[in-house]
Write an enzyme that holds these catalytic residues in place. Structure first.
Site, PDB file in Angstrom:
ATOM      1  N   GLU A   4     -12.755  44.073  29.948  1.00  0.00           N
ATOM      2  CA  GLU A   4     -12.814  43.534  28.381  1.00  0.00           C
ATOM      3  C   GLU A   4     -14.070  42.799  27.816  1.00  0.00           C
ATOM      4  OE1 GLU A   4     -10.613  43.741  26.711  1.00  0.00           O
ATOM      5  OE2 GLU A   4      -8.816  44.122  28.779  1.00  0.00           O
ATOM      6  N   GLU A   9       0.436  44.631  30.017  1.00  0.00           N
ATOM      7  CA  GLU A   9      -0.547  43.863  30.320  1.00  0.00           C
ATOM      8  C   GLU A   9      -0.302  42.885  30.656  1.00  0.00           C
ATOM      9  OE1 GLU A   9      -4.002  45.323  28.879  1.00  0.00           O
ATOM     10  OE2 GLU A   9      -5.204  43.643  30.451  1.00  0.00           O
ATOM     11  N   HIS A  16     -12.597  48.959  19.644  1.00  0.00           N
ATOM     12  CA  HIS A  16     -11.696  48.247  20.928  1.00  0.00           C
ATOM     13  C   HIS A  16     -10.501  49.007  21.638  1.00  0.00           C
ATOM     14  CE1 HIS A  16     -11.955  44.718  23.322  1.00  0.00           C
ATOM     15  NE2 HIS A  16     -10.638  44.762  24.171  1.00  0.00           N
ATOM     16  N   GLU A  17      -9.639  49.055  21.372  1.00  0.00           N
ATOM     17  CA  GLU A  17      -8.310  50.040  21.950  1.00  0.00           C
ATOM     18  C   GLU A  17      -9.336  51.262  22.694  1.00  0.00           C
ATOM     19  OE1 GLU A  17      -6.403  47.354  23.241  1.00  0.00           O
ATOM     20  OE2 GLU A  17      -6.985  45.986  21.723  1.00  0.00           O
ATOM     21  N   GLY A  28      -3.023  40.578  19.720  1.00  0.00           N
ATOM     22  CA  GLY A  28      -4.045  42.125  18.660  1.00  0.00           C
ATOM     23  C   GLY A  28      -3.638  43.235  18.944  1.00  0.00           C
ATOM     24  N   ALA A  29      -3.401  43.342  19.962  1.00  0.00           N
ATOM     25  CA  ALA A  29      -2.875  45.142  20.096  1.00  0.00           C
ATOM     26  C   ALA A  29      -3.139  45.611  21.829  1.00  0.00           C
ATOM     27  CB  ALA A  29      -3.923  46.622  19.799  1.00  0.00           C
ATOM     28  N   MET A  30      -2.577  46.630  22.408  1.00  0.00           N
ATOM     29  CA  MET A  30      -2.606  46.781  23.768  1.00  0.00           C
ATOM     30  C   MET A  30      -3.253  48.616  23.944  1.00  0.00           C
ATOM     31  SD  MET A  30      -2.318  46.354  26.341  1.00  0.00           S
ATOM     32  CE  MET A  30      -2.581  47.538  27.978  1.00  0.00           C
ATOM     33  N   GLU A  31      -3.915  48.697  24.631  1.00  0.00           N
ATOM     34  CA  GLU A  31      -4.249  49.938  25.167  1.00  0.00           C
ATOM     35  C   GLU A  31      -3.723  51.084  26.147  1.00  0.00           C
ATOM     36  OE1 GLU A  31      -5.506  47.269  26.575  1.00  0.00           O
ATOM     37  OE2 GLU A  31      -7.080  47.351  28.183  1.00  0.00           O
ATOM     38  N   ASN A  32      -2.662  51.148  26.278  1.00  0.00           N
ATOM     39  CA  ASN A  32      -1.574  51.914  26.635  1.00  0.00           C
ATOM     40  C   ASN A  32      -1.940  53.416  26.787  1.00  0.00           C
ATOM     41  OD1 ASN A  32       0.167  49.726  27.059  1.00  0.00           O
ATOM     42  ND2 ASN A  32       0.881  50.073  24.010  1.00  0.00           N
TER      43      ASN A  32
HETATM   44  N1  B3K Z   1      -6.137  44.399  27.331  1.00  0.00           N
HETATM   45  C1  B3K Z   1      -5.174  43.128  26.211  1.00  0.00           C
HETATM   46  C2  B3K Z   1      -4.864  42.363  26.952  1.00  0.00           C
HETATM   47  C3  B3K Z   1      -3.086  42.248  26.724  1.00  0.00           C
HETATM   48  C4  B3K Z   1      -2.539  41.222  27.427  1.00  0.00           C
HETATM   49  C5  B3K Z   1      -1.988  40.460  27.445  1.00  0.00           C
HETATM   50  N2  B3K Z   1      -1.209  39.566  28.437  1.00  0.00           N
HETATM   51  C6  B3K Z   1      -5.730  43.365  24.760  1.00  0.00           C
HETATM   52  C7  B3K Z   1      -6.891  44.026  24.480  1.00  0.00           C
HETATM   53  O1  B3K Z   1      -7.906  43.725  25.246  1.00  0.00           O
HETATM   54  O2  B3K Z   1      -7.580  45.524  24.127  1.00  0.00           O
HETATM   55 ZN    ZN Z   2      -9.580  44.877  25.562  1.00  0.00          ZN
END
Ligand code: B3K
Ligand code: ZN
Length: 877
Positions: free
Chosen positions: A323, A124, A300-301, A264-268
């Site tokens: 978001e 993302e 959040h994630e 901070g983190a990513m919700e893959n």
């Molecule tokens: N969705 C990610 C955002 C990462 C984007 C970085 N370019 C984090 C979050 O809002 O959970």
């Molecule tokens: Zn988010």
């Protein structure tokens, strides 16, 4: 380089072709990873036949390309720096490509890169195009199958989205694992991880009785730091079931901690990748605040699995759809499991400082922007936090029960789809029967609305007349502003009784705490049957993201501080009172006049200190003065030195007048219990540490002794860090330096603690700090390539050490610009974010303005990434 061009929301069209299934094979190698992609493509039913196939792709070396098994001739496609066009394709077909990429050269940390030798991804918003040729846009949703091939000894763990379906050994000491993700997803949710990782495992039984395996993957030395994240995850899963009726939808949920991460983190999907700072905790290495941050980010994630993944965004202009809603969800979660009033105070305090400043600066934008050059620049406080405030207003407007029904409708109707903000608000309108069309203006209009309020009590008719006038200042690209629908929660607090009076408006009884709706530029509200003269308590709970001015006298504020039934407004009354006193002191400092402390503030604090708090955490907030940044936010022209001096003076005056009370408070909240990140303990620690801050403002022997003892007692990082900060920020170098040295040596092996060590030093007010920043940039624990280090050292200095960053010789600005120029090449996303303090030049005196603009121009003269280009252009426009 040609100038990067903006893209516009109004140009949205569905893709010409959509991908229904994506099959990927990665043969992992640091310098030459091979990625084979088989895409199942078909024409989008809403687009005309015969269009070329356009795929995004950056920094990819194409090795092979075929359609339906037929390799393409060179004249059948065209390669550019940004992608690949195949001139003629069938209505439905298979596309096979093979590309080569170099993860170890990837310092931008987007796409596939290496962190401490392990492979990981960040896709993302537009990182997938650095992995393979693809329609890299969120409205293309496909099921994914991913095969990872790697060296068996150095990469024993191979992870991707979904469930593992096959694995085995391969010749040459290599092995493979194939993962299948059954849920269609946009490519920004793709992830892979490969490395020598260890896991901590737990289980969760969903409300429908399904068993889910939960895994947190870390490097071996971090195995003892995952308990809190795991507990938070389970709480979040249970909360989303109870609160939103949403359960997890795979058999496996994984979190991986990596050291090098932009956010901070990513919700893959099924494989959340976390900045190690947002997942690892231990009482000896993480503060209470860090524990709470981890809890919030893990939640959040996880919540994104529904608000973001199952229902995603049609295009990146809709970013706040996922978001804003998800931040609202994580805020409510944290409020439910901690002190709700304190959570609100913290969130609003941060919002009013940082988002208001964004709104007032050259990068101001609506919650749904209508154009951008680089979407990576739009992961902002406006999209996230203001977006969350809008969702909160919606929830309050329709009521929680209806909001919940609206969210059910939204999740059911749009499951598996990529949708818009209208779709979300439309569901709320549908279930509530309310017309929310005017409310939509909150998404398109940038800037912070300002409300001027006036009130008058009519003794003869027992009426209270409240006049509200709203105005939103012009922002770049948006001069004309319209009146918004602003919900204002309020009460009228009787000056005799000290209680909320019953509210009657237009003959209707509203109870004693009600919401009125400001829809016009100016409106008058006449409350009848008001038995005694009231002080109005307005915008309770910060019911709308606005600035509200009311001509409160200091007695009114002292009264509200004591009597307001709304905890948030009680706190806010204290902040307003302190701000009035600070105003006088700032003026005195500027005019060279002797500073005199307002006795009403001292008495208000005395009252607070004498009270028996039902919520210690709230009391700690009430005893905390507005930050320098928030004070600056209130000033027409920011004078960093006067603000710093005035705030220091208030701290010292309060400490001198109330020393015994602070000492008592300190002793009373000093508990010798085993550390737990639980609300009561956290509250007691905050209160104790607030008291210590005041005592240390005096820097007498007793205070120094207390701080030193707290530092050496070494009970937990919250207490140690607080004590160390006070020592380092004091004038007592003889004590500060040895403590700093001892701490640095003890934790040299722990990057997350070293980040704290950096931040503590670069926030010290002493004028030698800039040289210290430069010196620390050469420290072995520092690296420009690691975003956490950059944030801890440079970001903290420029963002929080206001007096020294804004030094009149311009050296602070120069330092920041030098770093931005270097990072522009290494990591454009971080570089662009780091410029923020320089973009706020309009707020300062002419000398500083010139210096700041000079540095922005120096940056502009470089060959810039689109990220930095966009921010610098706006800042100098
Ligand atoms: N969705 C990610 C955002 C990462 C984007 C970085 N370019 C984090 C979050 O809002 O959970
Ligand atoms: Zn988010």
């Amino acid at each position: 380089m040609s100038e990067p061009q903006p893209i516009h929301l109004s140009d949205y069209r569905p893709p010409a072709y959509r991908v229904t299934r994506t099959e990927l094979t990665f043969d992992l190698d640091p310098a030459a990873t091979r990625v084979k992609a088989r895409l199942h493509l078909e024409r989008h039913p809403e687009r005309e036949p015969g269009l070329p196939l356009e795929l995004d792709g950056e920094q990819l070396a194409l090795k092979a390309i075929a359609i339906d098994g037929q390799p393409l001739d060179a004249d059948e496609y065209r390669l550019t720096a940004n992608g690949l066009t195949v001139h003629r394709v069938p209505e439905a077909f298979l596309l096979d490509t093979e590309v080569e990429i170099a993860p170890k050269e990837n310092t931008a940390l987007e796409g596939l890169y290496q962190s401490n030798g392990m492979y990981c991804t960040q896709c993302e918003a537009e990182g997938f195009r650095r992995i393979t040729f693809y329609p890299d846009r969120p409205d293309v949703m496909a099921t994914f199958s991913t095969t990872l091939i790697g060296d068996a000894a150095s990469l024993p763990v191979l992870l991707s989205n979904g469930n593992p379906v096959e694995s085995g050994d391969l010749p040459g000491d290599r092995h493979f694992v194939t993962w299948e993700d059954p849920h269609p997803k946009p490519c920004y949710l793709f992830a892979l991880v490969a490395g020598d990782l260890k896991r901590v495992e737990d289980r969760f039984t969903t409300m429908s009785g399904r068993e889910v395996a939960l895994q947190i993957w870390v490097e071996e030395e971090n195995l003892g730091k995952t308990d809190h994240a795991m507990a938070s995850l389970k709480r979040a899963m249970a909360w989303d079931e109870q609160t939103y009726g949403r359960e997890y939808d795979l058999d496996l949920f994984m979190i991986v901690a990596v050291n090098d991460f932009n956010m901070g983190a990513m919700e893959n999907k099924g494989l959340n990748i976390f900045n190690s700072a947002a997942v690892l905790t231990h009482p000896h290495t993480a503060t209470d605040a860090a524990f709470q941050r981890v809890e919030g980010i893990v939640a959040h994630e996880y919540f994104h699995n529904w608000s973001g993944n199952r229902v995603t965004c049609r295009d990146w202009f809709q970013l706040s759809l996922k978001e804003g809603f998800t931040v609202f969800r994580d805020q409510c979660f944290s409020a439910d499991i901690n002190s709700a009033p304190v959570k609100r105070i913290e969130d609003v305090s941060f919002f009013r400082t940082a988002q208001f400043a964004e709104d007032a600066g050259p990068t101001a934008h609506p919650v749904r922007p209508d154009h951008y050059i680089e979407i990576g620049n739009f992961y902002t406080l406006t999209i996230y936090e203001k977006g969350a405030e809008i969702v909160r207003m919606l929830c309050n407007l329709v009521g929680w029960e209806t909001f919940r029904r609206g969210s059910d409708l939204y999740f059911e109707r749009f499951d598996g789809q990529a949708v818009t903000i209208e779709d979300f608000v439309g569901c709320m309108g549908e279930v509530s029967g309310q017309d929310l069309s005017r409310f939509m203006l909150w998404y398109s209009q940038a800037g912070t609305p300002e409300i001027d309020a006036h009130g008058e009590y009519d003794y003869t008719h027992c009426e209270y007349r409240l006049v509200l006038r709203q105005r939103t200042p012009a922002t770049p690209d948006q001069v004309e502003k319209h009146a918004l629908h602003i919900p204002i929660r309020l009460g009228l607090v009787g000056t005799k009784s000290g209680r909320d009076l019953p509210l009657t408006l237009d003959g209707e009884a509203l109870g004693s705490d009600a919401v009125i709706h400001l829809r016009e530029e100016e409106q008058e509200f006449v409350f009848t049957d008001v038995a005694e003269a009231p002080v109005p308590s307005l915008l309770r709970g910060f019911s709308a993201p606005v600035k509200l001015r009311f001509p409160y006298g200091r007695e009114d504020l002292a009264f509200l501080l004591q009597h307001d039934s709304d905890g948030f407004n009680r706190w806010d009354a204290g902040q307003r009172l302190a701000l009035l006193a600070l105003d006088d002191l700032i003026a005195a400092h500027r005019n060279g006049v002797e500073k005199v402390m307002d006795p009403r503030v001292v008495e208000a604090f005395r009252g607070l200190l004498a009270s028996d708090p039902d919520d210690k955490a709230v009391l700690a907030e009430m005893l905390t003065l507005p930050s320098e940044a928030y004070i600056a936010e209130q000033q027409p022209l920011v004078d960093v030195d006067a603000i710093h001096a005035a705030r220091d003076f208030v701290k010292q005056s309060l400490a001198a007048a109330l020393r015994d009370d602070f000492l008592r408070l300190y002793e009373a909240n000093r508990a010798d219990v085993a550390y737990a990140p639980e609300p009561e303990q956290i509250a007691a620690r905050s209160l104790k540490n607030v008291a210590l801050s005041y005592l240390m403002a005096l820097e007498d022997e007793q205070a120094i002794e207390l701080a030193r003892d707290q530092f050496t007692a070494d009970h937990n990082m919250t207490d140690v860090r607080h004590a160390l900060t006070l020592l380092v920020h004091s004038r007592r170098d003889d004590i500060a330096e040895p403590a700093l040295k001892a701490f640095g040596e003890k934790w040299a092996h722990d990057p997350l603690v070293m980040d704290q060590w950096f931040s503590i030093q670069v926030t010290r007010p002493q004028p030698d700090v800039l040289e210290r920043v430069k010196f620390l940039m050469a420290h072995p624990a520092f690296s420009l390539k690691n975003p956490n280090k950059v944030r801890a050292l440079i970001g903290t200095f420029a963002g929080q050490n206001r007096v020294n960053f804004h030094r009149l010789d311009g050296e602070g600005y120069r330092l920041l610009a030098d770093v931005v120029i270097e990072l522009n090449r290494l990591n454009p996303e971080i570089a662009a974010r780091l410029i923020t303090p320089l973009t706020r030049w309009q707020r300062f005196d002419e000398t500083r303005q010139a210096l700041m603009k000079g540095e922005l121009e120096r940056i502009r003269a470089e060959e810039l990434s689109p990220n930095v280009y966009e921010v610098v252009e706006k800042a100098l426009a």
